[in-house]
Enzyme design. Structure first.
Site, PDB file in Angstrom:
ATOM      1  N   GLY A   1       0.847  -1.117  -0.014  1.00 35.12           N
ATOM      2  CA  GLY A   1       0.084  -0.116   0.055  1.00 35.12           C
ATOM      3  C   GLY A   1       0.903   1.157  -0.104  1.00 35.12           C
TER       4      GLY A   1
ATOM      5  N   MET B   1       1.159   3.478   2.392  1.00 35.58           N
ATOM      6  CA  MET B   1       1.976   3.953   3.496  1.00 35.58           C
ATOM      7  C   MET B   1       3.171   2.918   3.580  1.00 35.58           C
ATOM      8  SD  MET B   1       1.665   6.514   5.289  1.00 35.58           S
ATOM      9  CE  MET B   1       2.539   6.072   6.591  1.00 35.58           C
TER      10      MET B   1
ATOM     11  N   THR C   1      -6.464   4.094  10.325  1.00 37.39           N
ATOM     12  CA  THR C   1      -7.847   4.932  10.991  1.00 37.39           C
ATOM     13  C   THR C   1      -9.003   4.415  10.687  1.00 37.39           C
ATOM     14  OG1 THR C   1      -7.941   6.216   8.827  1.00 37.39           O
ATOM     15  CG2 THR C   1      -6.405   7.076  10.734  1.00 37.39           C
TER      16      THR C   1
ATOM     17  N   ALA D   1      -2.211   5.000  16.950  1.00 37.53           N
ATOM     18  CA  ALA D   1      -2.255   6.440  16.751  1.00 37.53           C
ATOM     19  C   ALA D   1      -2.592   6.914  15.136  1.00 37.53           C
ATOM     20  CB  ALA D   1      -0.790   6.968  16.774  1.00 37.53           C
TER      21      ALA D   1
ATOM     22  N   ASN E   1      -2.705   9.544  13.933  1.00 38.17           N
ATOM     23  CA  ASN E   1      -1.664  10.565  13.284  1.00 38.17           C
ATOM     24  C   ASN E   1      -0.401  10.250  13.923  1.00 38.17           C
ATOM     25  OD1 ASN E   1      -0.212  12.875  12.544  1.00 38.17           O
ATOM     26  ND2 ASN E   1      -2.038  13.820  11.993  1.00 38.17           N
ATOM     27  N   MET E   2       0.370   9.721  13.035  1.00 37.90           N
ATOM     28  CA  MET E   2       1.866   9.268  13.486  1.00 37.90           C
ATOM     29  C   MET E   2       2.817  10.370  13.393  1.00 37.90           C
ATOM     30  SD  MET E   2       2.236   5.780  14.174  1.00 37.90           S
ATOM     31  CE  MET E   2       1.115   4.733  14.567  1.00 37.90           C
TER      32      MET E   2
ATOM     33  N   HIS F   1      -6.432  20.289   2.445  1.00 40.28           N
ATOM     34  CA  HIS F   1      -5.913  18.858   1.886  1.00 40.28           C
ATOM     35  C   HIS F   1      -6.242  18.974   0.550  1.00 40.28           C
ATOM     36  CE1 HIS F   1      -5.906  17.558   6.173  1.00 40.28           C
ATOM     37  NE2 HIS F   1      -5.049  16.702   5.719  1.00 40.28           N
TER      38      HIS F   1
ATOM     39  N   LYS G   1      -9.694  14.246  -0.906  1.00 35.00           N
ATOM     40  CA  LYS G   1     -10.067  13.817   0.498  1.00 35.00           C
ATOM     41  C   LYS G   1     -11.501  14.160   0.666  1.00 35.00           C
ATOM     42  CE  LYS G   1      -8.893  14.907   5.535  1.00 35.00           C
ATOM     43  NZ  LYS G   1      -8.808  13.487   5.625  1.00 35.00           N
TER      44      LYS G   1
HETATM   45  P1  NAD Z   1      -3.643   1.641   0.917  1.00 29.83           P
HETATM   46  O1  NAD Z   1      -4.996   1.423   0.424  1.00 29.83           O
HETATM   47  O2  NAD Z   1      -2.559   2.417  -0.164  1.00 29.83           O
HETATM   48  O3  NAD Z   1      -2.768   0.430   1.715  1.00 29.83           O
HETATM   49  C1  NAD Z   1      -3.389  -0.212   2.352  1.00 29.83           C
HETATM   50  C2  NAD Z   1      -2.908  -1.753   2.129  1.00 29.83           C
HETATM   51  O4  NAD Z   1      -3.454  -2.699   3.008  1.00 29.83           O
HETATM   52  C3  NAD Z   1      -3.076  -2.270   0.728  1.00 29.83           C
HETATM   53  O5  NAD Z   1      -2.010  -2.531   0.051  1.00 29.83           O
HETATM   54  C4  NAD Z   1      -3.807  -3.429   0.916  1.00 29.83           C
HETATM   55  O6  NAD Z   1      -3.950  -4.672   0.135  1.00 29.83           O
HETATM   56  C5  NAD Z   1      -3.553  -3.836   2.232  1.00 29.83           C
HETATM   57  N1  NAD Z   1      -4.299  -4.748   2.944  1.00 29.83           N
HETATM   58  C6  NAD Z   1      -5.675  -4.761   2.925  1.00 29.83           C
HETATM   59  N2  NAD Z   1      -6.297  -5.785   3.524  1.00 29.83           N
HETATM   60  C7  NAD Z   1      -5.181  -6.485   4.158  1.00 29.83           C
HETATM   61  C8  NAD Z   1      -5.028  -7.710   4.794  1.00 29.83           C
HETATM   62  N3  NAD Z   1      -6.083  -8.377   5.100  1.00 29.83           N
HETATM   63  N4  NAD Z   1      -3.952  -8.097   5.121  1.00 29.83           N
HETATM   64  C9  NAD Z   1      -2.687  -7.350   4.795  1.00 29.83           C
HETATM   65  N5  NAD Z   1      -2.801  -6.203   4.204  1.00 29.83           N
HETATM   66  C10 NAD Z   1      -3.986  -5.837   3.700  1.00 29.83           C
HETATM   67  O7  NAD Z   1      -3.722   2.883   2.228  1.00 29.83           O
HETATM   68  P2  NAD Z   1      -2.936   3.704   2.714  1.00 29.83           P
HETATM   69  O8  NAD Z   1      -2.909   5.254   2.219  1.00 29.83           O
HETATM   70  O9  NAD Z   1      -1.504   3.048   2.955  1.00 29.83           O
HETATM   71  O10 NAD Z   1      -3.434   3.875   4.225  1.00 29.83           O
HETATM   72  C11 NAD Z   1      -3.873   2.706   5.212  1.00 29.83           C
HETATM   73  C12 NAD Z   1      -4.218   3.155   6.470  1.00 29.83           C
HETATM   74  O11 NAD Z   1      -3.364   3.982   7.091  1.00 29.83           O
HETATM   75  C13 NAD Z   1      -5.727   3.899   6.211  1.00 29.83           C
HETATM   76  O12 NAD Z   1      -6.485   3.495   7.288  1.00 29.83           O
HETATM   77  C14 NAD Z   1      -5.095   5.551   6.411  1.00 29.83           C
HETATM   78  O13 NAD Z   1      -6.248   6.134   6.962  1.00 29.83           O
HETATM   79  C15 NAD Z   1      -4.074   5.028   7.583  1.00 29.83           C
HETATM   80  N6  NAD Z   1      -3.036   6.192   7.362  1.00 29.83           N
HETATM   81  C16 NAD Z   1      -2.603   6.625   8.874  1.00 29.83           C
HETATM   82  C17 NAD Z   1      -1.547   7.541   9.024  1.00 29.83           C
HETATM   83  C18 NAD Z   1      -1.276   7.814  10.525  1.00 29.83           C
HETATM   84  O14 NAD Z   1      -0.554   8.664  10.698  1.00 29.83           O
HETATM   85  N7  NAD Z   1      -1.886   7.269  11.374  1.00 29.83           N
HETATM   86  C19 NAD Z   1      -0.994   8.220   8.098  1.00 29.83           C
HETATM   87  C20 NAD Z   1      -1.579   7.936   6.763  1.00 29.83           C
HETATM   88  C21 NAD Z   1      -2.352   6.729   6.685  1.00 29.83           C
END
Ligand code: NAD
Length: 267
Positions: free
Chosen positions: A13, A15, A99, A121, A123-124, A154, A158
């Site tokens: 994904g 992140m 999230t 968290a 927001n990391m 943003h 979004k």
């Molecule tokens: P993304 O869709 O690009 O990536 C998510 C990945 O998880 C995908 O590759 C997907 O195939 C995989 N996935 C789905 N189901 C799975 C499973 N059962 N087992 C293993 N992998 C699985 O999304 P993203 O932009 O990387 O964001 C992911 C999450 O992180 C979201 O909830 C987003 O809101 C959150 N986020 C949090 C922060 C933070 O600071 N905490 C920052 C950015 C994004």
């Protein structure tokens, strides 16, 4: 110092890919497994090639295995719960950045964290977590003579508004000065809305182009104003915060922690 062995879940994904890149840059951490959903089309491919780094000798796998010190999970709520249960069962620590967990799912994380080391968290970002702390102090010190306005910007894609982070800034500030954000939050202004009340905390939202994320808290006095601004340049600030959390949590007792704990900002 011994390298911390990390497993990235959601590695294909947005992140996950940044986490794989940044782990390769640090000598403190070593990637030992990369996992994504069972039906991901790139399962079996080398994760280095998946994220554009060239071969790393680690395939993208469809299930978690033992052998790491810490799991870093940015996926979806259900997959995050499954990783937390696996961490608890296998004695690994876990960092969850996902999230959108429901209150029931958060309760499950809380339950599992009694016998697991877990950082959760939404927001990391290190900078944003420092901002969460200092805006409360600034609001208290400046006092009621200063009007408080929050604005965030943003990218055009979004969907939610205001951002969860802007809402959290409002809630933290309101609480710090004895107000209820549910009552004093004012979302946008239009028409003959009358003069600003002393208590209200304004919330304004911009959506445009490819802005990664900006949050401003403005304290407006007479003859001066103070603005505290956080600008995210890329997703790397979240990934770097998650890695900092992972390096920290492996040395903590069981429990549920957040970024304020990781950064020593509590108390
Ligand atoms: P993304 O869709 O690009 O990536 C998510 C990945 O998880 C995908 O590759 C997907 O195939 C995989 N996935 C789905 N189901 C799975 C499973 N059962 N087992 C293993 N992998 C699985 O999304 P993203 O932009 O990387 O964001 C992911 C999450 O992180 C979201 O909830 C987003 O809101 C959150 N986020 C949090 C922060 C933070 O600071 N905490 C920052 C950015 C994004």
């Amino acid at each position: 110092m011994k390298e911390v062995k990390a497993i990235v879940v959601g590695a294909a994904g947005r992140m996950g890919a940044r986490l794989v890149h940044i782990i390769q840059e640090t000598s403190l951490m070593k990637l030992v497994q990369a996992v994504d959903r069972p039906d991901h089309p790139l399962i079996g491919k080398d994760i280095g090639e998946v994220v554009g780094l060239g071969k790393l000798g680690i395939p993208l796998e469809n299930e978690l295995k033992k052998g790491g010190d810490v799991i870093i999970n940015f996926t979806n709520p259900q997959a995050s719960l499954e990783s937390t249960a696996f961490a608890q069962k296998s004695g690994m620590a876990i960092v969850i950045g996902t999230t959108g967990l429901s209150p029931e799912q958060m309760n499950r994380v809380r339950e599992l964290s009694k016998s697991t080391r877990c950082v959760f968290a939404p927001n990391m970002s290190v900078g944003m977590n420092v901002m969460f702390r200092i805006v409360q102090e600034v609001a208290r010190v400046l006092g009621p003579e200063y009007d408080i306005e929050i604005f965030e910007a943003h990218h055009r894609l979004k969907k939610d508004s205001p951002s969860g982070t802007a809402a959290k800034l409002g809630e933290l500030i309101a609480k710090a000065i004895g107000r209820d954000f549910g009552k004093v939050g004012v979302y946008g202004r239009k028409g003959m809305v009358g003069e600003r009340t002393k208590e209200e905390i304004g919330m304004q939202v911009i959506r445009a182009g490819d802005i990664v994320g900006e949050h401003t808290v403005l304290f407006g006095g007479i003859g001066e104003r103070l603005e505290i601004i956080h600008r995210a340049h890329s997703r790397d600030n979240f990934a770097r915060g998650a890695i900092r959390a992972a390096l920290w949590v492996v040395n903590q007792p069981n429990g549920l922690y957040d970024m304020q704990d990781v950064l020593g900002l509590k108390g």
